[in-house]
Each structure stands twice: as structure tokens, then as C-alpha cells.
Design a protein around this motif. Structure first.
Motif, PDB file in Angstrom:
ATOM      1  N   ASP A 110       0.867  -1.167   0.000  1.00 54.39           N
ATOM      2  CA  ASP A 110       0.000   0.000   0.000  1.00 54.39           C
ATOM      3  C   ASP A 110       0.912   1.227   0.000  1.00 54.39           C
ATOM      4  OD1 ASP A 110      -1.550   2.228   0.743  1.00 54.39           O
ATOM      5  OD2 ASP A 110      -2.863   1.019   2.006  1.00 54.39           O
TER       6      ASP A 110
ATOM      7  N   LYS B 227       0.373   4.229   0.647  1.00 62.52           N
ATOM      8  CA  LYS B 227       0.106   5.184   1.728  1.00 62.52           C
ATOM      9  C   LYS B 227       0.785   4.772   3.029  1.00 62.52           C
ATOM     10  CE  LYS B 227      -4.271   6.524  -0.249  1.00 62.52           C
ATOM     11  NZ  LYS B 227      -5.395   5.740  -0.660  1.00 62.52           N
ATOM     12  N   THR B 228       0.879   3.456   3.267  1.00 60.89           N
ATOM     13  CA  THR B 228       1.448   2.971   4.532  1.00 60.89           C
ATOM     14  C   THR B 228       2.817   2.337   4.367  1.00 60.89           C
ATOM     15  OG1 THR B 228       0.444   0.772   4.299  1.00 60.89           O
ATOM     16  CG2 THR B 228      -0.876   2.484   5.417  1.00 60.89           C
TER      17      THR B 228
ATOM     18  N   GLU C 121       3.259  -0.652   3.679  1.00 60.45           N
ATOM     19  CA  GLU C 121       3.120  -1.987   4.271  1.00 60.45           C
ATOM     20  C   GLU C 121       2.426  -2.916   3.290  1.00 60.45           C
ATOM     21  OE1 GLU C 121       4.311  -2.911   7.265  1.00 60.45           O
ATOM     22  OE2 GLU C 121       5.080  -0.890   7.633  1.00 60.45           O
TER      23      GLU C 121
END
Length: 126
Positions: free
Chosen positions: A36, A38-39, A41
Motif C-alpha cells: 500500500d 500510503k502505509t 506496508e
């Protein structure tokens, strides 16, 4: 001429490579795993969620090169478990409207960060 393509909407490379390279009219997209952006992760879930994230990451990289899945001529799919093939295909097929690209799909021993899938692409600007 070689141009580095980068999308801030896709994960940053986790090693010494570019997200993609444009060489004349051909785009070579590095293998993407289900991170992802955004993270930074790995996404939670099974092969369906991971396939969807990989395809969304690829879509963003293609968009940065002013391309879409319609431009993809070849894909290289690496699955951790070939038993995920049918579920993977169900998600993958939704990203190609009419003419699916040529494809290689193999099972591998391991993938970065414990991912279940990695996909690399070649696309052609027509």
C-alpha cells in the motif's frame, strides 16, 4: 533514449531499481508487490486483496507514463502458490477490457516481504 518513470501514487522501490523505464515507445515496469503506497506496508488479506493492490500500483505507474492497461503487451506473474491461480485470474481479468496481453505465470519459492504475488509489465505506446 531512456527515461525514468515514477509515480508517487505507487510504492517507492525497495531496492536499487526504478519503478519503470521508458525506452522509445516501450515501457518496462519493474515487478510490483502488494504494498500500500500510503502505509508502505504489505496489504492484509489473501491473493484477491494482494492481486488487486498490485494491479492498482501498476495502473498508477502506467498512468505516470500516459498509458493504461490497454497498452500492456506482456506481463510476468510470480505466484507464491499456484493453487491461487484461479482466484488471481478472477481479479487480473477485470483490468483488461478486450485484448489481454501475453503472459507468463510461474510459481516461485519466495517473494519480497512475504508477498503472495509479484507482477512486472511491458507496455507499448501506439
Amino acid at each position: 533514449m531512456k527515461e525514468v518513470i515514477f509515480s508517487g501514487q505507487a510504492p517507492r522501490p525497495i531496492g536499487p531499481y526504478s519503478q519503470a523505464i521508458m525506452a522509445d515507445k516501450i515501457l518496462f515496469v519493474s515487478g510490483q508487490i502488494p504494498i500500500d503506497p500510503k502505509t508502505n506496508e504489505l496489504v492484509k488479506g489473501g491473493i484477491e486483496e494482494q492481486t488487486r493492490q498490485v494491479m492498482e500500483n501498476l495502473k498508477e505507474i502506467l498512468k505516470s507514463a500516459n498509458m493504461s492497461f490497454d497498452h500492456v503487451t506482456m506481463s510476468f506473474v510470480y505466484l507464491k502458490n499456484m493453487s491461487d491461480f484461479t482466484k488471481f485470474n478472477e481479479i487480473y481479468s477485470t483490468y483488461f477490457r478486450e485484448k489481454a496481453p501475453a503472459r507468463v505465470t510461474v510459481q516461485v519459492g519466495d517473494l519480497p516481504r512475504g508477498a503472495l504475488i509479484e507482477i512486472a509489465l511491458i507496455a507499448y505506446r501506439f
